[in-house]
Scaffold this active site. Structure first.
Site, PDB file in Angstrom:
ATOM      1  N   HIS A  70      40.324  39.458  46.284  1.00 27.77           N
ATOM      2  CA  HIS A  70      40.210  38.020  46.919  1.00 27.77           C
ATOM      3  C   HIS A  70      41.844  37.520  47.148  1.00 27.77           C
ATOM      4  CE1 HIS A  70      36.360  36.775  45.085  1.00 27.77           C
ATOM      5  NE2 HIS A  70      36.092  37.431  46.114  1.00 27.77           N
TER       6      HIS A  70
ATOM      7  N   ASP B 151      31.573  35.183  42.356  1.00 23.58           N
ATOM      8  CA  ASP B 151      31.385  36.415  43.353  1.00 23.58           C
ATOM      9  C   ASP B 151      31.455  37.851  42.278  1.00 23.58           C
ATOM     10  OD1 ASP B 151      31.131  37.850  45.822  1.00 23.58           O
ATOM     11  OD2 ASP B 151      33.190  38.030  45.966  1.00 23.58           O
TER      12      ASP B 151
ATOM     13  N   SER C 284      39.531  38.822  41.551  1.00 22.85           N
ATOM     14  CA  SER C 284      40.087  37.558  42.158  1.00 22.85           C
ATOM     15  C   SER C 284      41.141  37.383  41.337  1.00 22.85           C
ATOM     16  CB  SER C 284      38.936  36.567  42.185  1.00 22.85           C
ATOM     17  OG  SER C 284      39.442  35.541  42.942  1.00 22.85           O
TER      18      SER C 284
END
Length: 342
Positions: free
Chosen positions: A40, A136, A13
């Site tokens: 992401h 995540d 991310s």
């Protein structure tokens, strides 16, 4: 190109693109594995631009994943913006790209890719979590471990944003914790090894069902009843009931439409929704105070005095709520402070 012996699945991310550039530069075109990546980024990001950026630094064939692409060794597949990247068919593997429900409030979600890869390739999956914020990828690494695969995280001290690696380390039995500078060599070494051909016998039934739900985009209550029990919580994305999933060590929740959360991501999302609700309540109380003030100036006599009492009571509530929002945990993205009412 040949079908890969292994799948390397990578989730990242914040700070992810520089980390990915450094990692893929270490991987040769002769890699016997395919590399699938979830980074992401915003739904309107230019995925092709990101692929070209990676391609400039690696010998791997880099592609923006599309549904039906055959998965080949020596090839990197990047999840498109606002789409989940999934894996289908061990014998003739191919990508499946879908705009399914968000998981941990992300699409693409690392957990969705990791679960799909684990169910399809079992012990031949290597899951890698790099730099990033929040949670995540933690459940995804547990999925991989439950299916016999290998879990790797970037050393948090080496990560620009250590939250994702740290959360994984706290919750999953990680096999390797390494800095980026040695990660490429480790992945090459792992994927040169042989994998037992017993995938069908190592995949837990609950993960097979979750993977099937993700592929169909929307599940049903009967499916979710098989893997969890309903709890007195509501989905922050759609308002439906939530089920607490009963398998694995990472505490997770799922609604029947497909939204999925780890306990940490659910807590973060409900915190955000609570804050938004409180700011709305503050605005409505201030509007009510302003209306009462106007009415008190227009209404003579005893009625005006009664309105003044109500205004004073509202001032107290408004000031208390504003103080809580500006100084309490709910004010993570607080609006600019205003002076208390006199």
């Amino acid at each position: 190109m040949s079908a890969p012996s292994h799948l390397i699945v990578i989730g990242t991310s914040a700070g992810g693109m520089p980390a990915l550039v450094q990692l893929v530069a270490q991987l040769p075109a002769s890699l016997s594995a395919a590399v699938l990546v979830v980074q992401h980024f915003a739904p309107d990001s230019d995925g092709e631009h990101l692929v070209r950026r990676l391609a400039r630094h690696t010998e791997l064939d880099c592609r923006l994943a599309m549904s039906g692409d055959p998965i080949e060794a020596g090839t990197l597949y990047l999840a498109p913006p606002d789409r989940h990247l999934l894996v289908k068919d061990r014998q003739k593997p191919y990508t499946f790209v879908t705009k399914g429900p968000r998981e941990n409030n992300y699409r693409p979600a690392v957990d969705a890719l990791f679960r799909s890869a684990a169910v399809t390739y079992g012990p031949a999956v290597v899951g890698v979590v790099l730099t990033g914020m929040l949670h995540d990828g933690t459940a995804g690494l547990e999925f991989i471990k439950r299916c016999g695969g290998i879990a790797v995280v970037q050393d948090p001290h080496d990560a620009e944003f250590p939250s994702m690696p740290e959360t994984a380390l706290r919750n999953v039995a990680i096999d390797y914790v390494v800095p980026l500078s040695t990660l490429g060599a480790l992945l090459e070494e792992i994927t040169r090894g042989t994998v037992p051909d017993n995938t069908a016998n190592t995949i837990p039934e609950d993960l097979k069902l979750e993977a099937a739900i993700a592929e169909r985009v929307v599940g049903n209550t009967e499916d979710v009843d098989k893997i969890g029990h309903i709890v007195p919580l509501t989905c922050p994305d759609c308002g439906g009931n939530l089920w607490e999933l009963e398998h694995g060590q990472v505490l997770r929740y799922r609604c029947h439409t497909g939204h999925t959360f780890t306990a940490n991501s659910l807590l973060s999302e409900t915190q955000h929704n609570l804050e938004e609700t409180l700011w709305v309540a503050l605005r409505m109380m201030e509007e009510r105070r302003n209306l009462l003030s106007t009415m008190s100036t227009r209404e003579p006599g005893v009625y005006a005095s009664h309105q003044t009492e109500r205004i004073e009571e509202l001032k107290k509530h408004v000031n208390r709520l504003r103080e809580f929002l500006l100084n309490g945990n709910a004010a993570s993205s607080a609006a600019p402070p205003q002076a208390d009412y006199d």
